[in-house]
Design a protein around this motif. Sequence first.
Motif, PDB file in Angstrom:
ATOM      1  N   THR A  54      19.507  20.892 -26.236  1.00  0.00           N
ATOM      2  CA  THR A  54      19.005  22.134 -25.631  1.00  0.00           C
ATOM      3  C   THR A  54      18.592  21.855 -24.190  1.00  0.00           C
ATOM      4  O   THR A  54      18.102  20.769 -23.866  1.00  0.00           O
ATOM      5  CB  THR A  54      17.758  22.688 -26.376  1.00  0.00           C
ATOM      6  OG1 THR A  54      16.743  21.683 -26.418  1.00  0.00           O
ATOM      7  CG2 THR A  54      18.098  23.117 -27.794  1.00  0.00           C
ATOM      8  N   TRP A  95      14.132  14.772 -21.220  1.00  0.00           N
ATOM      9  CA  TRP A  95      13.300  14.718 -20.029  1.00  0.00           C
ATOM     10  C   TRP A  95      12.797  16.114 -19.684  1.00  0.00           C
ATOM     11  O   TRP A  95      13.324  17.113 -20.173  1.00  0.00           O
ATOM     12  CB  TRP A  95      14.081  14.123 -18.854  1.00  0.00           C
ATOM     13  CG  TRP A  95      15.472  14.658 -18.724  1.00  0.00           C
ATOM     14  CD1 TRP A  95      16.616  14.143 -19.272  1.00  0.00           C
ATOM     15  CD2 TRP A  95      15.874  15.847 -18.029  1.00  0.00           C
ATOM     16  NE1 TRP A  95      17.695  14.932 -18.962  1.00  0.00           N
ATOM     17  CE2 TRP A  95      17.279  15.978 -18.195  1.00  0.00           C
ATOM     18  CE3 TRP A  95      15.189  16.797 -17.283  1.00  0.00           C
ATOM     19  CZ2 TRP A  95      17.995  17.035 -17.640  1.00  0.00           C
ATOM     20  CZ3 TRP A  95      15.900  17.865 -16.729  1.00  0.00           C
ATOM     21  CH2 TRP A  95      17.294  17.966 -16.910  1.00  0.00           C
ATOM     22  N   THR A 112      13.580  21.565 -18.947  1.00  0.00           N
ATOM     23  CA  THR A 112      13.385  20.757 -20.158  1.00  0.00           C
ATOM     24  C   THR A 112      14.745  20.455 -20.768  1.00  0.00           C
ATOM     25  O   THR A 112      15.678  21.270 -20.700  1.00  0.00           O
ATOM     26  CB  THR A 112      12.547  21.506 -21.228  1.00  0.00           C
ATOM     27  OG1 THR A 112      13.161  22.753 -21.529  1.00  0.00           O
ATOM     28  CG2 THR A 112      11.124  21.744 -20.767  1.00  0.00           C
ATOM     29  N   HIS A 113      14.829  19.281 -21.354  1.00  0.00           N
ATOM     30  CA  HIS A 113      16.083  18.857 -21.980  1.00  0.00           C
ATOM     31  C   HIS A 113      15.755  18.054 -23.232  1.00  0.00           C
ATOM     32  O   HIS A 113      14.925  17.162 -23.202  1.00  0.00           O
ATOM     33  CB  HIS A 113      16.892  17.994 -21.012  1.00  0.00           C
ATOM     34  CG  HIS A 113      18.243  17.664 -21.540  1.00  0.00           C
ATOM     35  ND1 HIS A 113      19.325  18.476 -21.353  1.00  0.00           N
ATOM     36  CD2 HIS A 113      18.682  16.631 -22.301  1.00  0.00           C
ATOM     37  CE1 HIS A 113      20.370  17.958 -21.962  1.00  0.00           C
ATOM     38  NE2 HIS A 113      20.013  16.835 -22.546  1.00  0.00           N
ATOM     39  N   VAL A 114      16.417  18.386 -24.331  1.00  0.00           N
ATOM     40  CA  VAL A 114      16.254  17.611 -25.571  1.00  0.00           C
ATOM     41  C   VAL A 114      17.639  17.311 -26.143  1.00  0.00           C
ATOM     42  O   VAL A 114      18.492  18.212 -26.218  1.00  0.00           O
ATOM     43  CB  VAL A 114      15.462  18.381 -26.657  1.00  0.00           C
ATOM     44  CG1 VAL A 114      15.186  17.466 -27.858  1.00  0.00           C
ATOM     45  CG2 VAL A 114      14.170  18.960 -26.119  1.00  0.00           C
ATOM     46  N   VAL A 164      16.792  23.997 -20.747  1.00  0.00           N
ATOM     47  CA  VAL A 164      16.242  25.212 -20.123  1.00  0.00           C
ATOM     48  C   VAL A 164      15.859  24.895 -18.688  1.00  0.00           C
ATOM     49  O   VAL A 164      15.220  23.868 -18.419  1.00  0.00           O
ATOM     50  CB  VAL A 164      14.970  25.725 -20.842  1.00  0.00           C
ATOM     51  CG1 VAL A 164      14.549  27.079 -20.261  1.00  0.00           C
ATOM     52  CG2 VAL A 164      15.163  25.843 -22.347  1.00  0.00           C
TER      53      VAL A 164
END
Lengths: 142, 142, 142, 142
Positions: free
Chosen positions: B63, D112, D63-65, B65
Amino acid sequence: MAEGFSHATELSVRFAETDAQGIAHNASYLVWYEVARVDYLARYAGGYKLIRERGIEALTTETHVRYLGAVYFDDRLRINVRVSDLRGARFRFDYLIERVNDDHAEPVADGWTLHATVDRATLRPTRLPDWLREAIERAESA
Amino acid sequence: MAEGFSHATELSVRFAETDAQGIAHNASYLVWYEVARVDYLARYAGGYKLIRERGIEALTTETHVRYLGAVYFDDRLRINVRVSDLRGARFRFDYLIERVNDDHAEPVADGWTLHATVDRATLRPTRLPDWLREAIERAESA
Amino acid sequence: MAEGFSHATELSVRFAETDAQGIAHNASYLVWYEVARVDYLARYAGGYKLIRERGIEALTTETHVRYLGAVYFDDRLRINVRVSDLRGARFRFDYLIERVNDDHAEPVADGWTLHATVDRATLRPTRLPDWLREAIERAESA
Amino acid sequence: MAEGFSHATELSVRFAETDAQGIAHNASYLVWYEVARVDYLARYAGGYKLIRERGIEALTTETHVRYLGAVYFDDRLRINVRVSDLRGARFRFDYLIERVNDDHAEPVADGWTLHATVDRATLRPTRLPDWLREAIERAESA
């Protein structure tokens, strides 16, 4: 631990649990209740996972929270918990949430939840099994 | 709907989705992405429930954003969405979140998510079934 | 709208609102209550934003939910709401949550919340201002 | 703590953080990131509260997952964190989430987040103050 309670769990208020009023959101308290219940069951009854593995699901049938004062980001909370009633397929947890500082604890919320045990396969109400009832009774009479 | 997108879902920012900075919390955006994905699949592919009933589970594997500006309680948002890649067991959704007012729409976030389809029984990767791939391709080429 | 209620809001259960029991999490209901309250105030009292802009903050002082049956992902819910008590600085909302289908509505939860109005600057209890009390009384006597 | 990281926070997956897939919901990871950031700042920079009291607000801008494997209720997680970039008004945190057991740790997610510091009064970008930048640089060079 507050007088009259059999278990307590501590946690800090997460930023994600606050809202634009600058305080913890009212729904967060139900999550904290749950954290304390899970912790209680882990300590006294082999844990929620064990209960589910033995074919039982505990449903939440009623929840109540009384908010006694605002709670803020990063506040250190103690969630006091006890099982106050236990009959047939139903049991009740009582809670007292306190804000803790170095030297004192201040009540910020209290309430209770009701639960019913069901068979995981059929979802029909099923009596709390003896091993679980006895584990809880031992915890509460200690 | 924003140019280049195939579907859009509108929602209002809930008070519970804000935090003590007075704005929507960064994790809320992933929930809005999901609302738009569910809506997309309902419109074009018979719905997420149908996909699960046919034995497929779609996992989220990545994901992203990018927050372009603060979003506030009660803001009206439009979540634009499209499937931008689709191969084997993997697919990608792109998003553009806009704040909408009477007469204009202002971008407030964008990003993307990656997903993988697995067999619900074995949890092993499984190709997107033809009926689902074709439904999505029709939606995207419309 | 259910008999005896003055307003109703509809929403669909989000996937993020479910838990590993496969049903909506018990804390989600407090968020749905809030969505209905916000909607009620928007329709009858100029909106929650207006209330805050006029220097008043409404705190939640008590919440109660009775869960009458499991609620699942994507269920369509109707949150019926009314103000049932209003005196001095305190007011109470009652709720009835129904699952709605084409031709019928089935109760899945009910409960109530208590609120207190405070001055935003001092956080001291302050009587509900006349304009807000009158707007609510008009809504409830309609 | 994982190699290359300067801080780690442990937590257990809450039941409320799971969804009807039986695993932790994808948005929960952003909350865990935040818990680790807050803990990092408390340890090395006097805490997030101090930063806000000194008139600075840190906004999340990206945001990054990457989800490497399913995470379940009650899993014990270690959120490894470090600041990997720091210039002007912007800084970046890197994360590695591991599931920990008695004798080993298994990566389950990484990613991150980017942040920008603004003046709380004007909301204009403002350079990270020297005391905060130096505190972080000391933490990262230790």
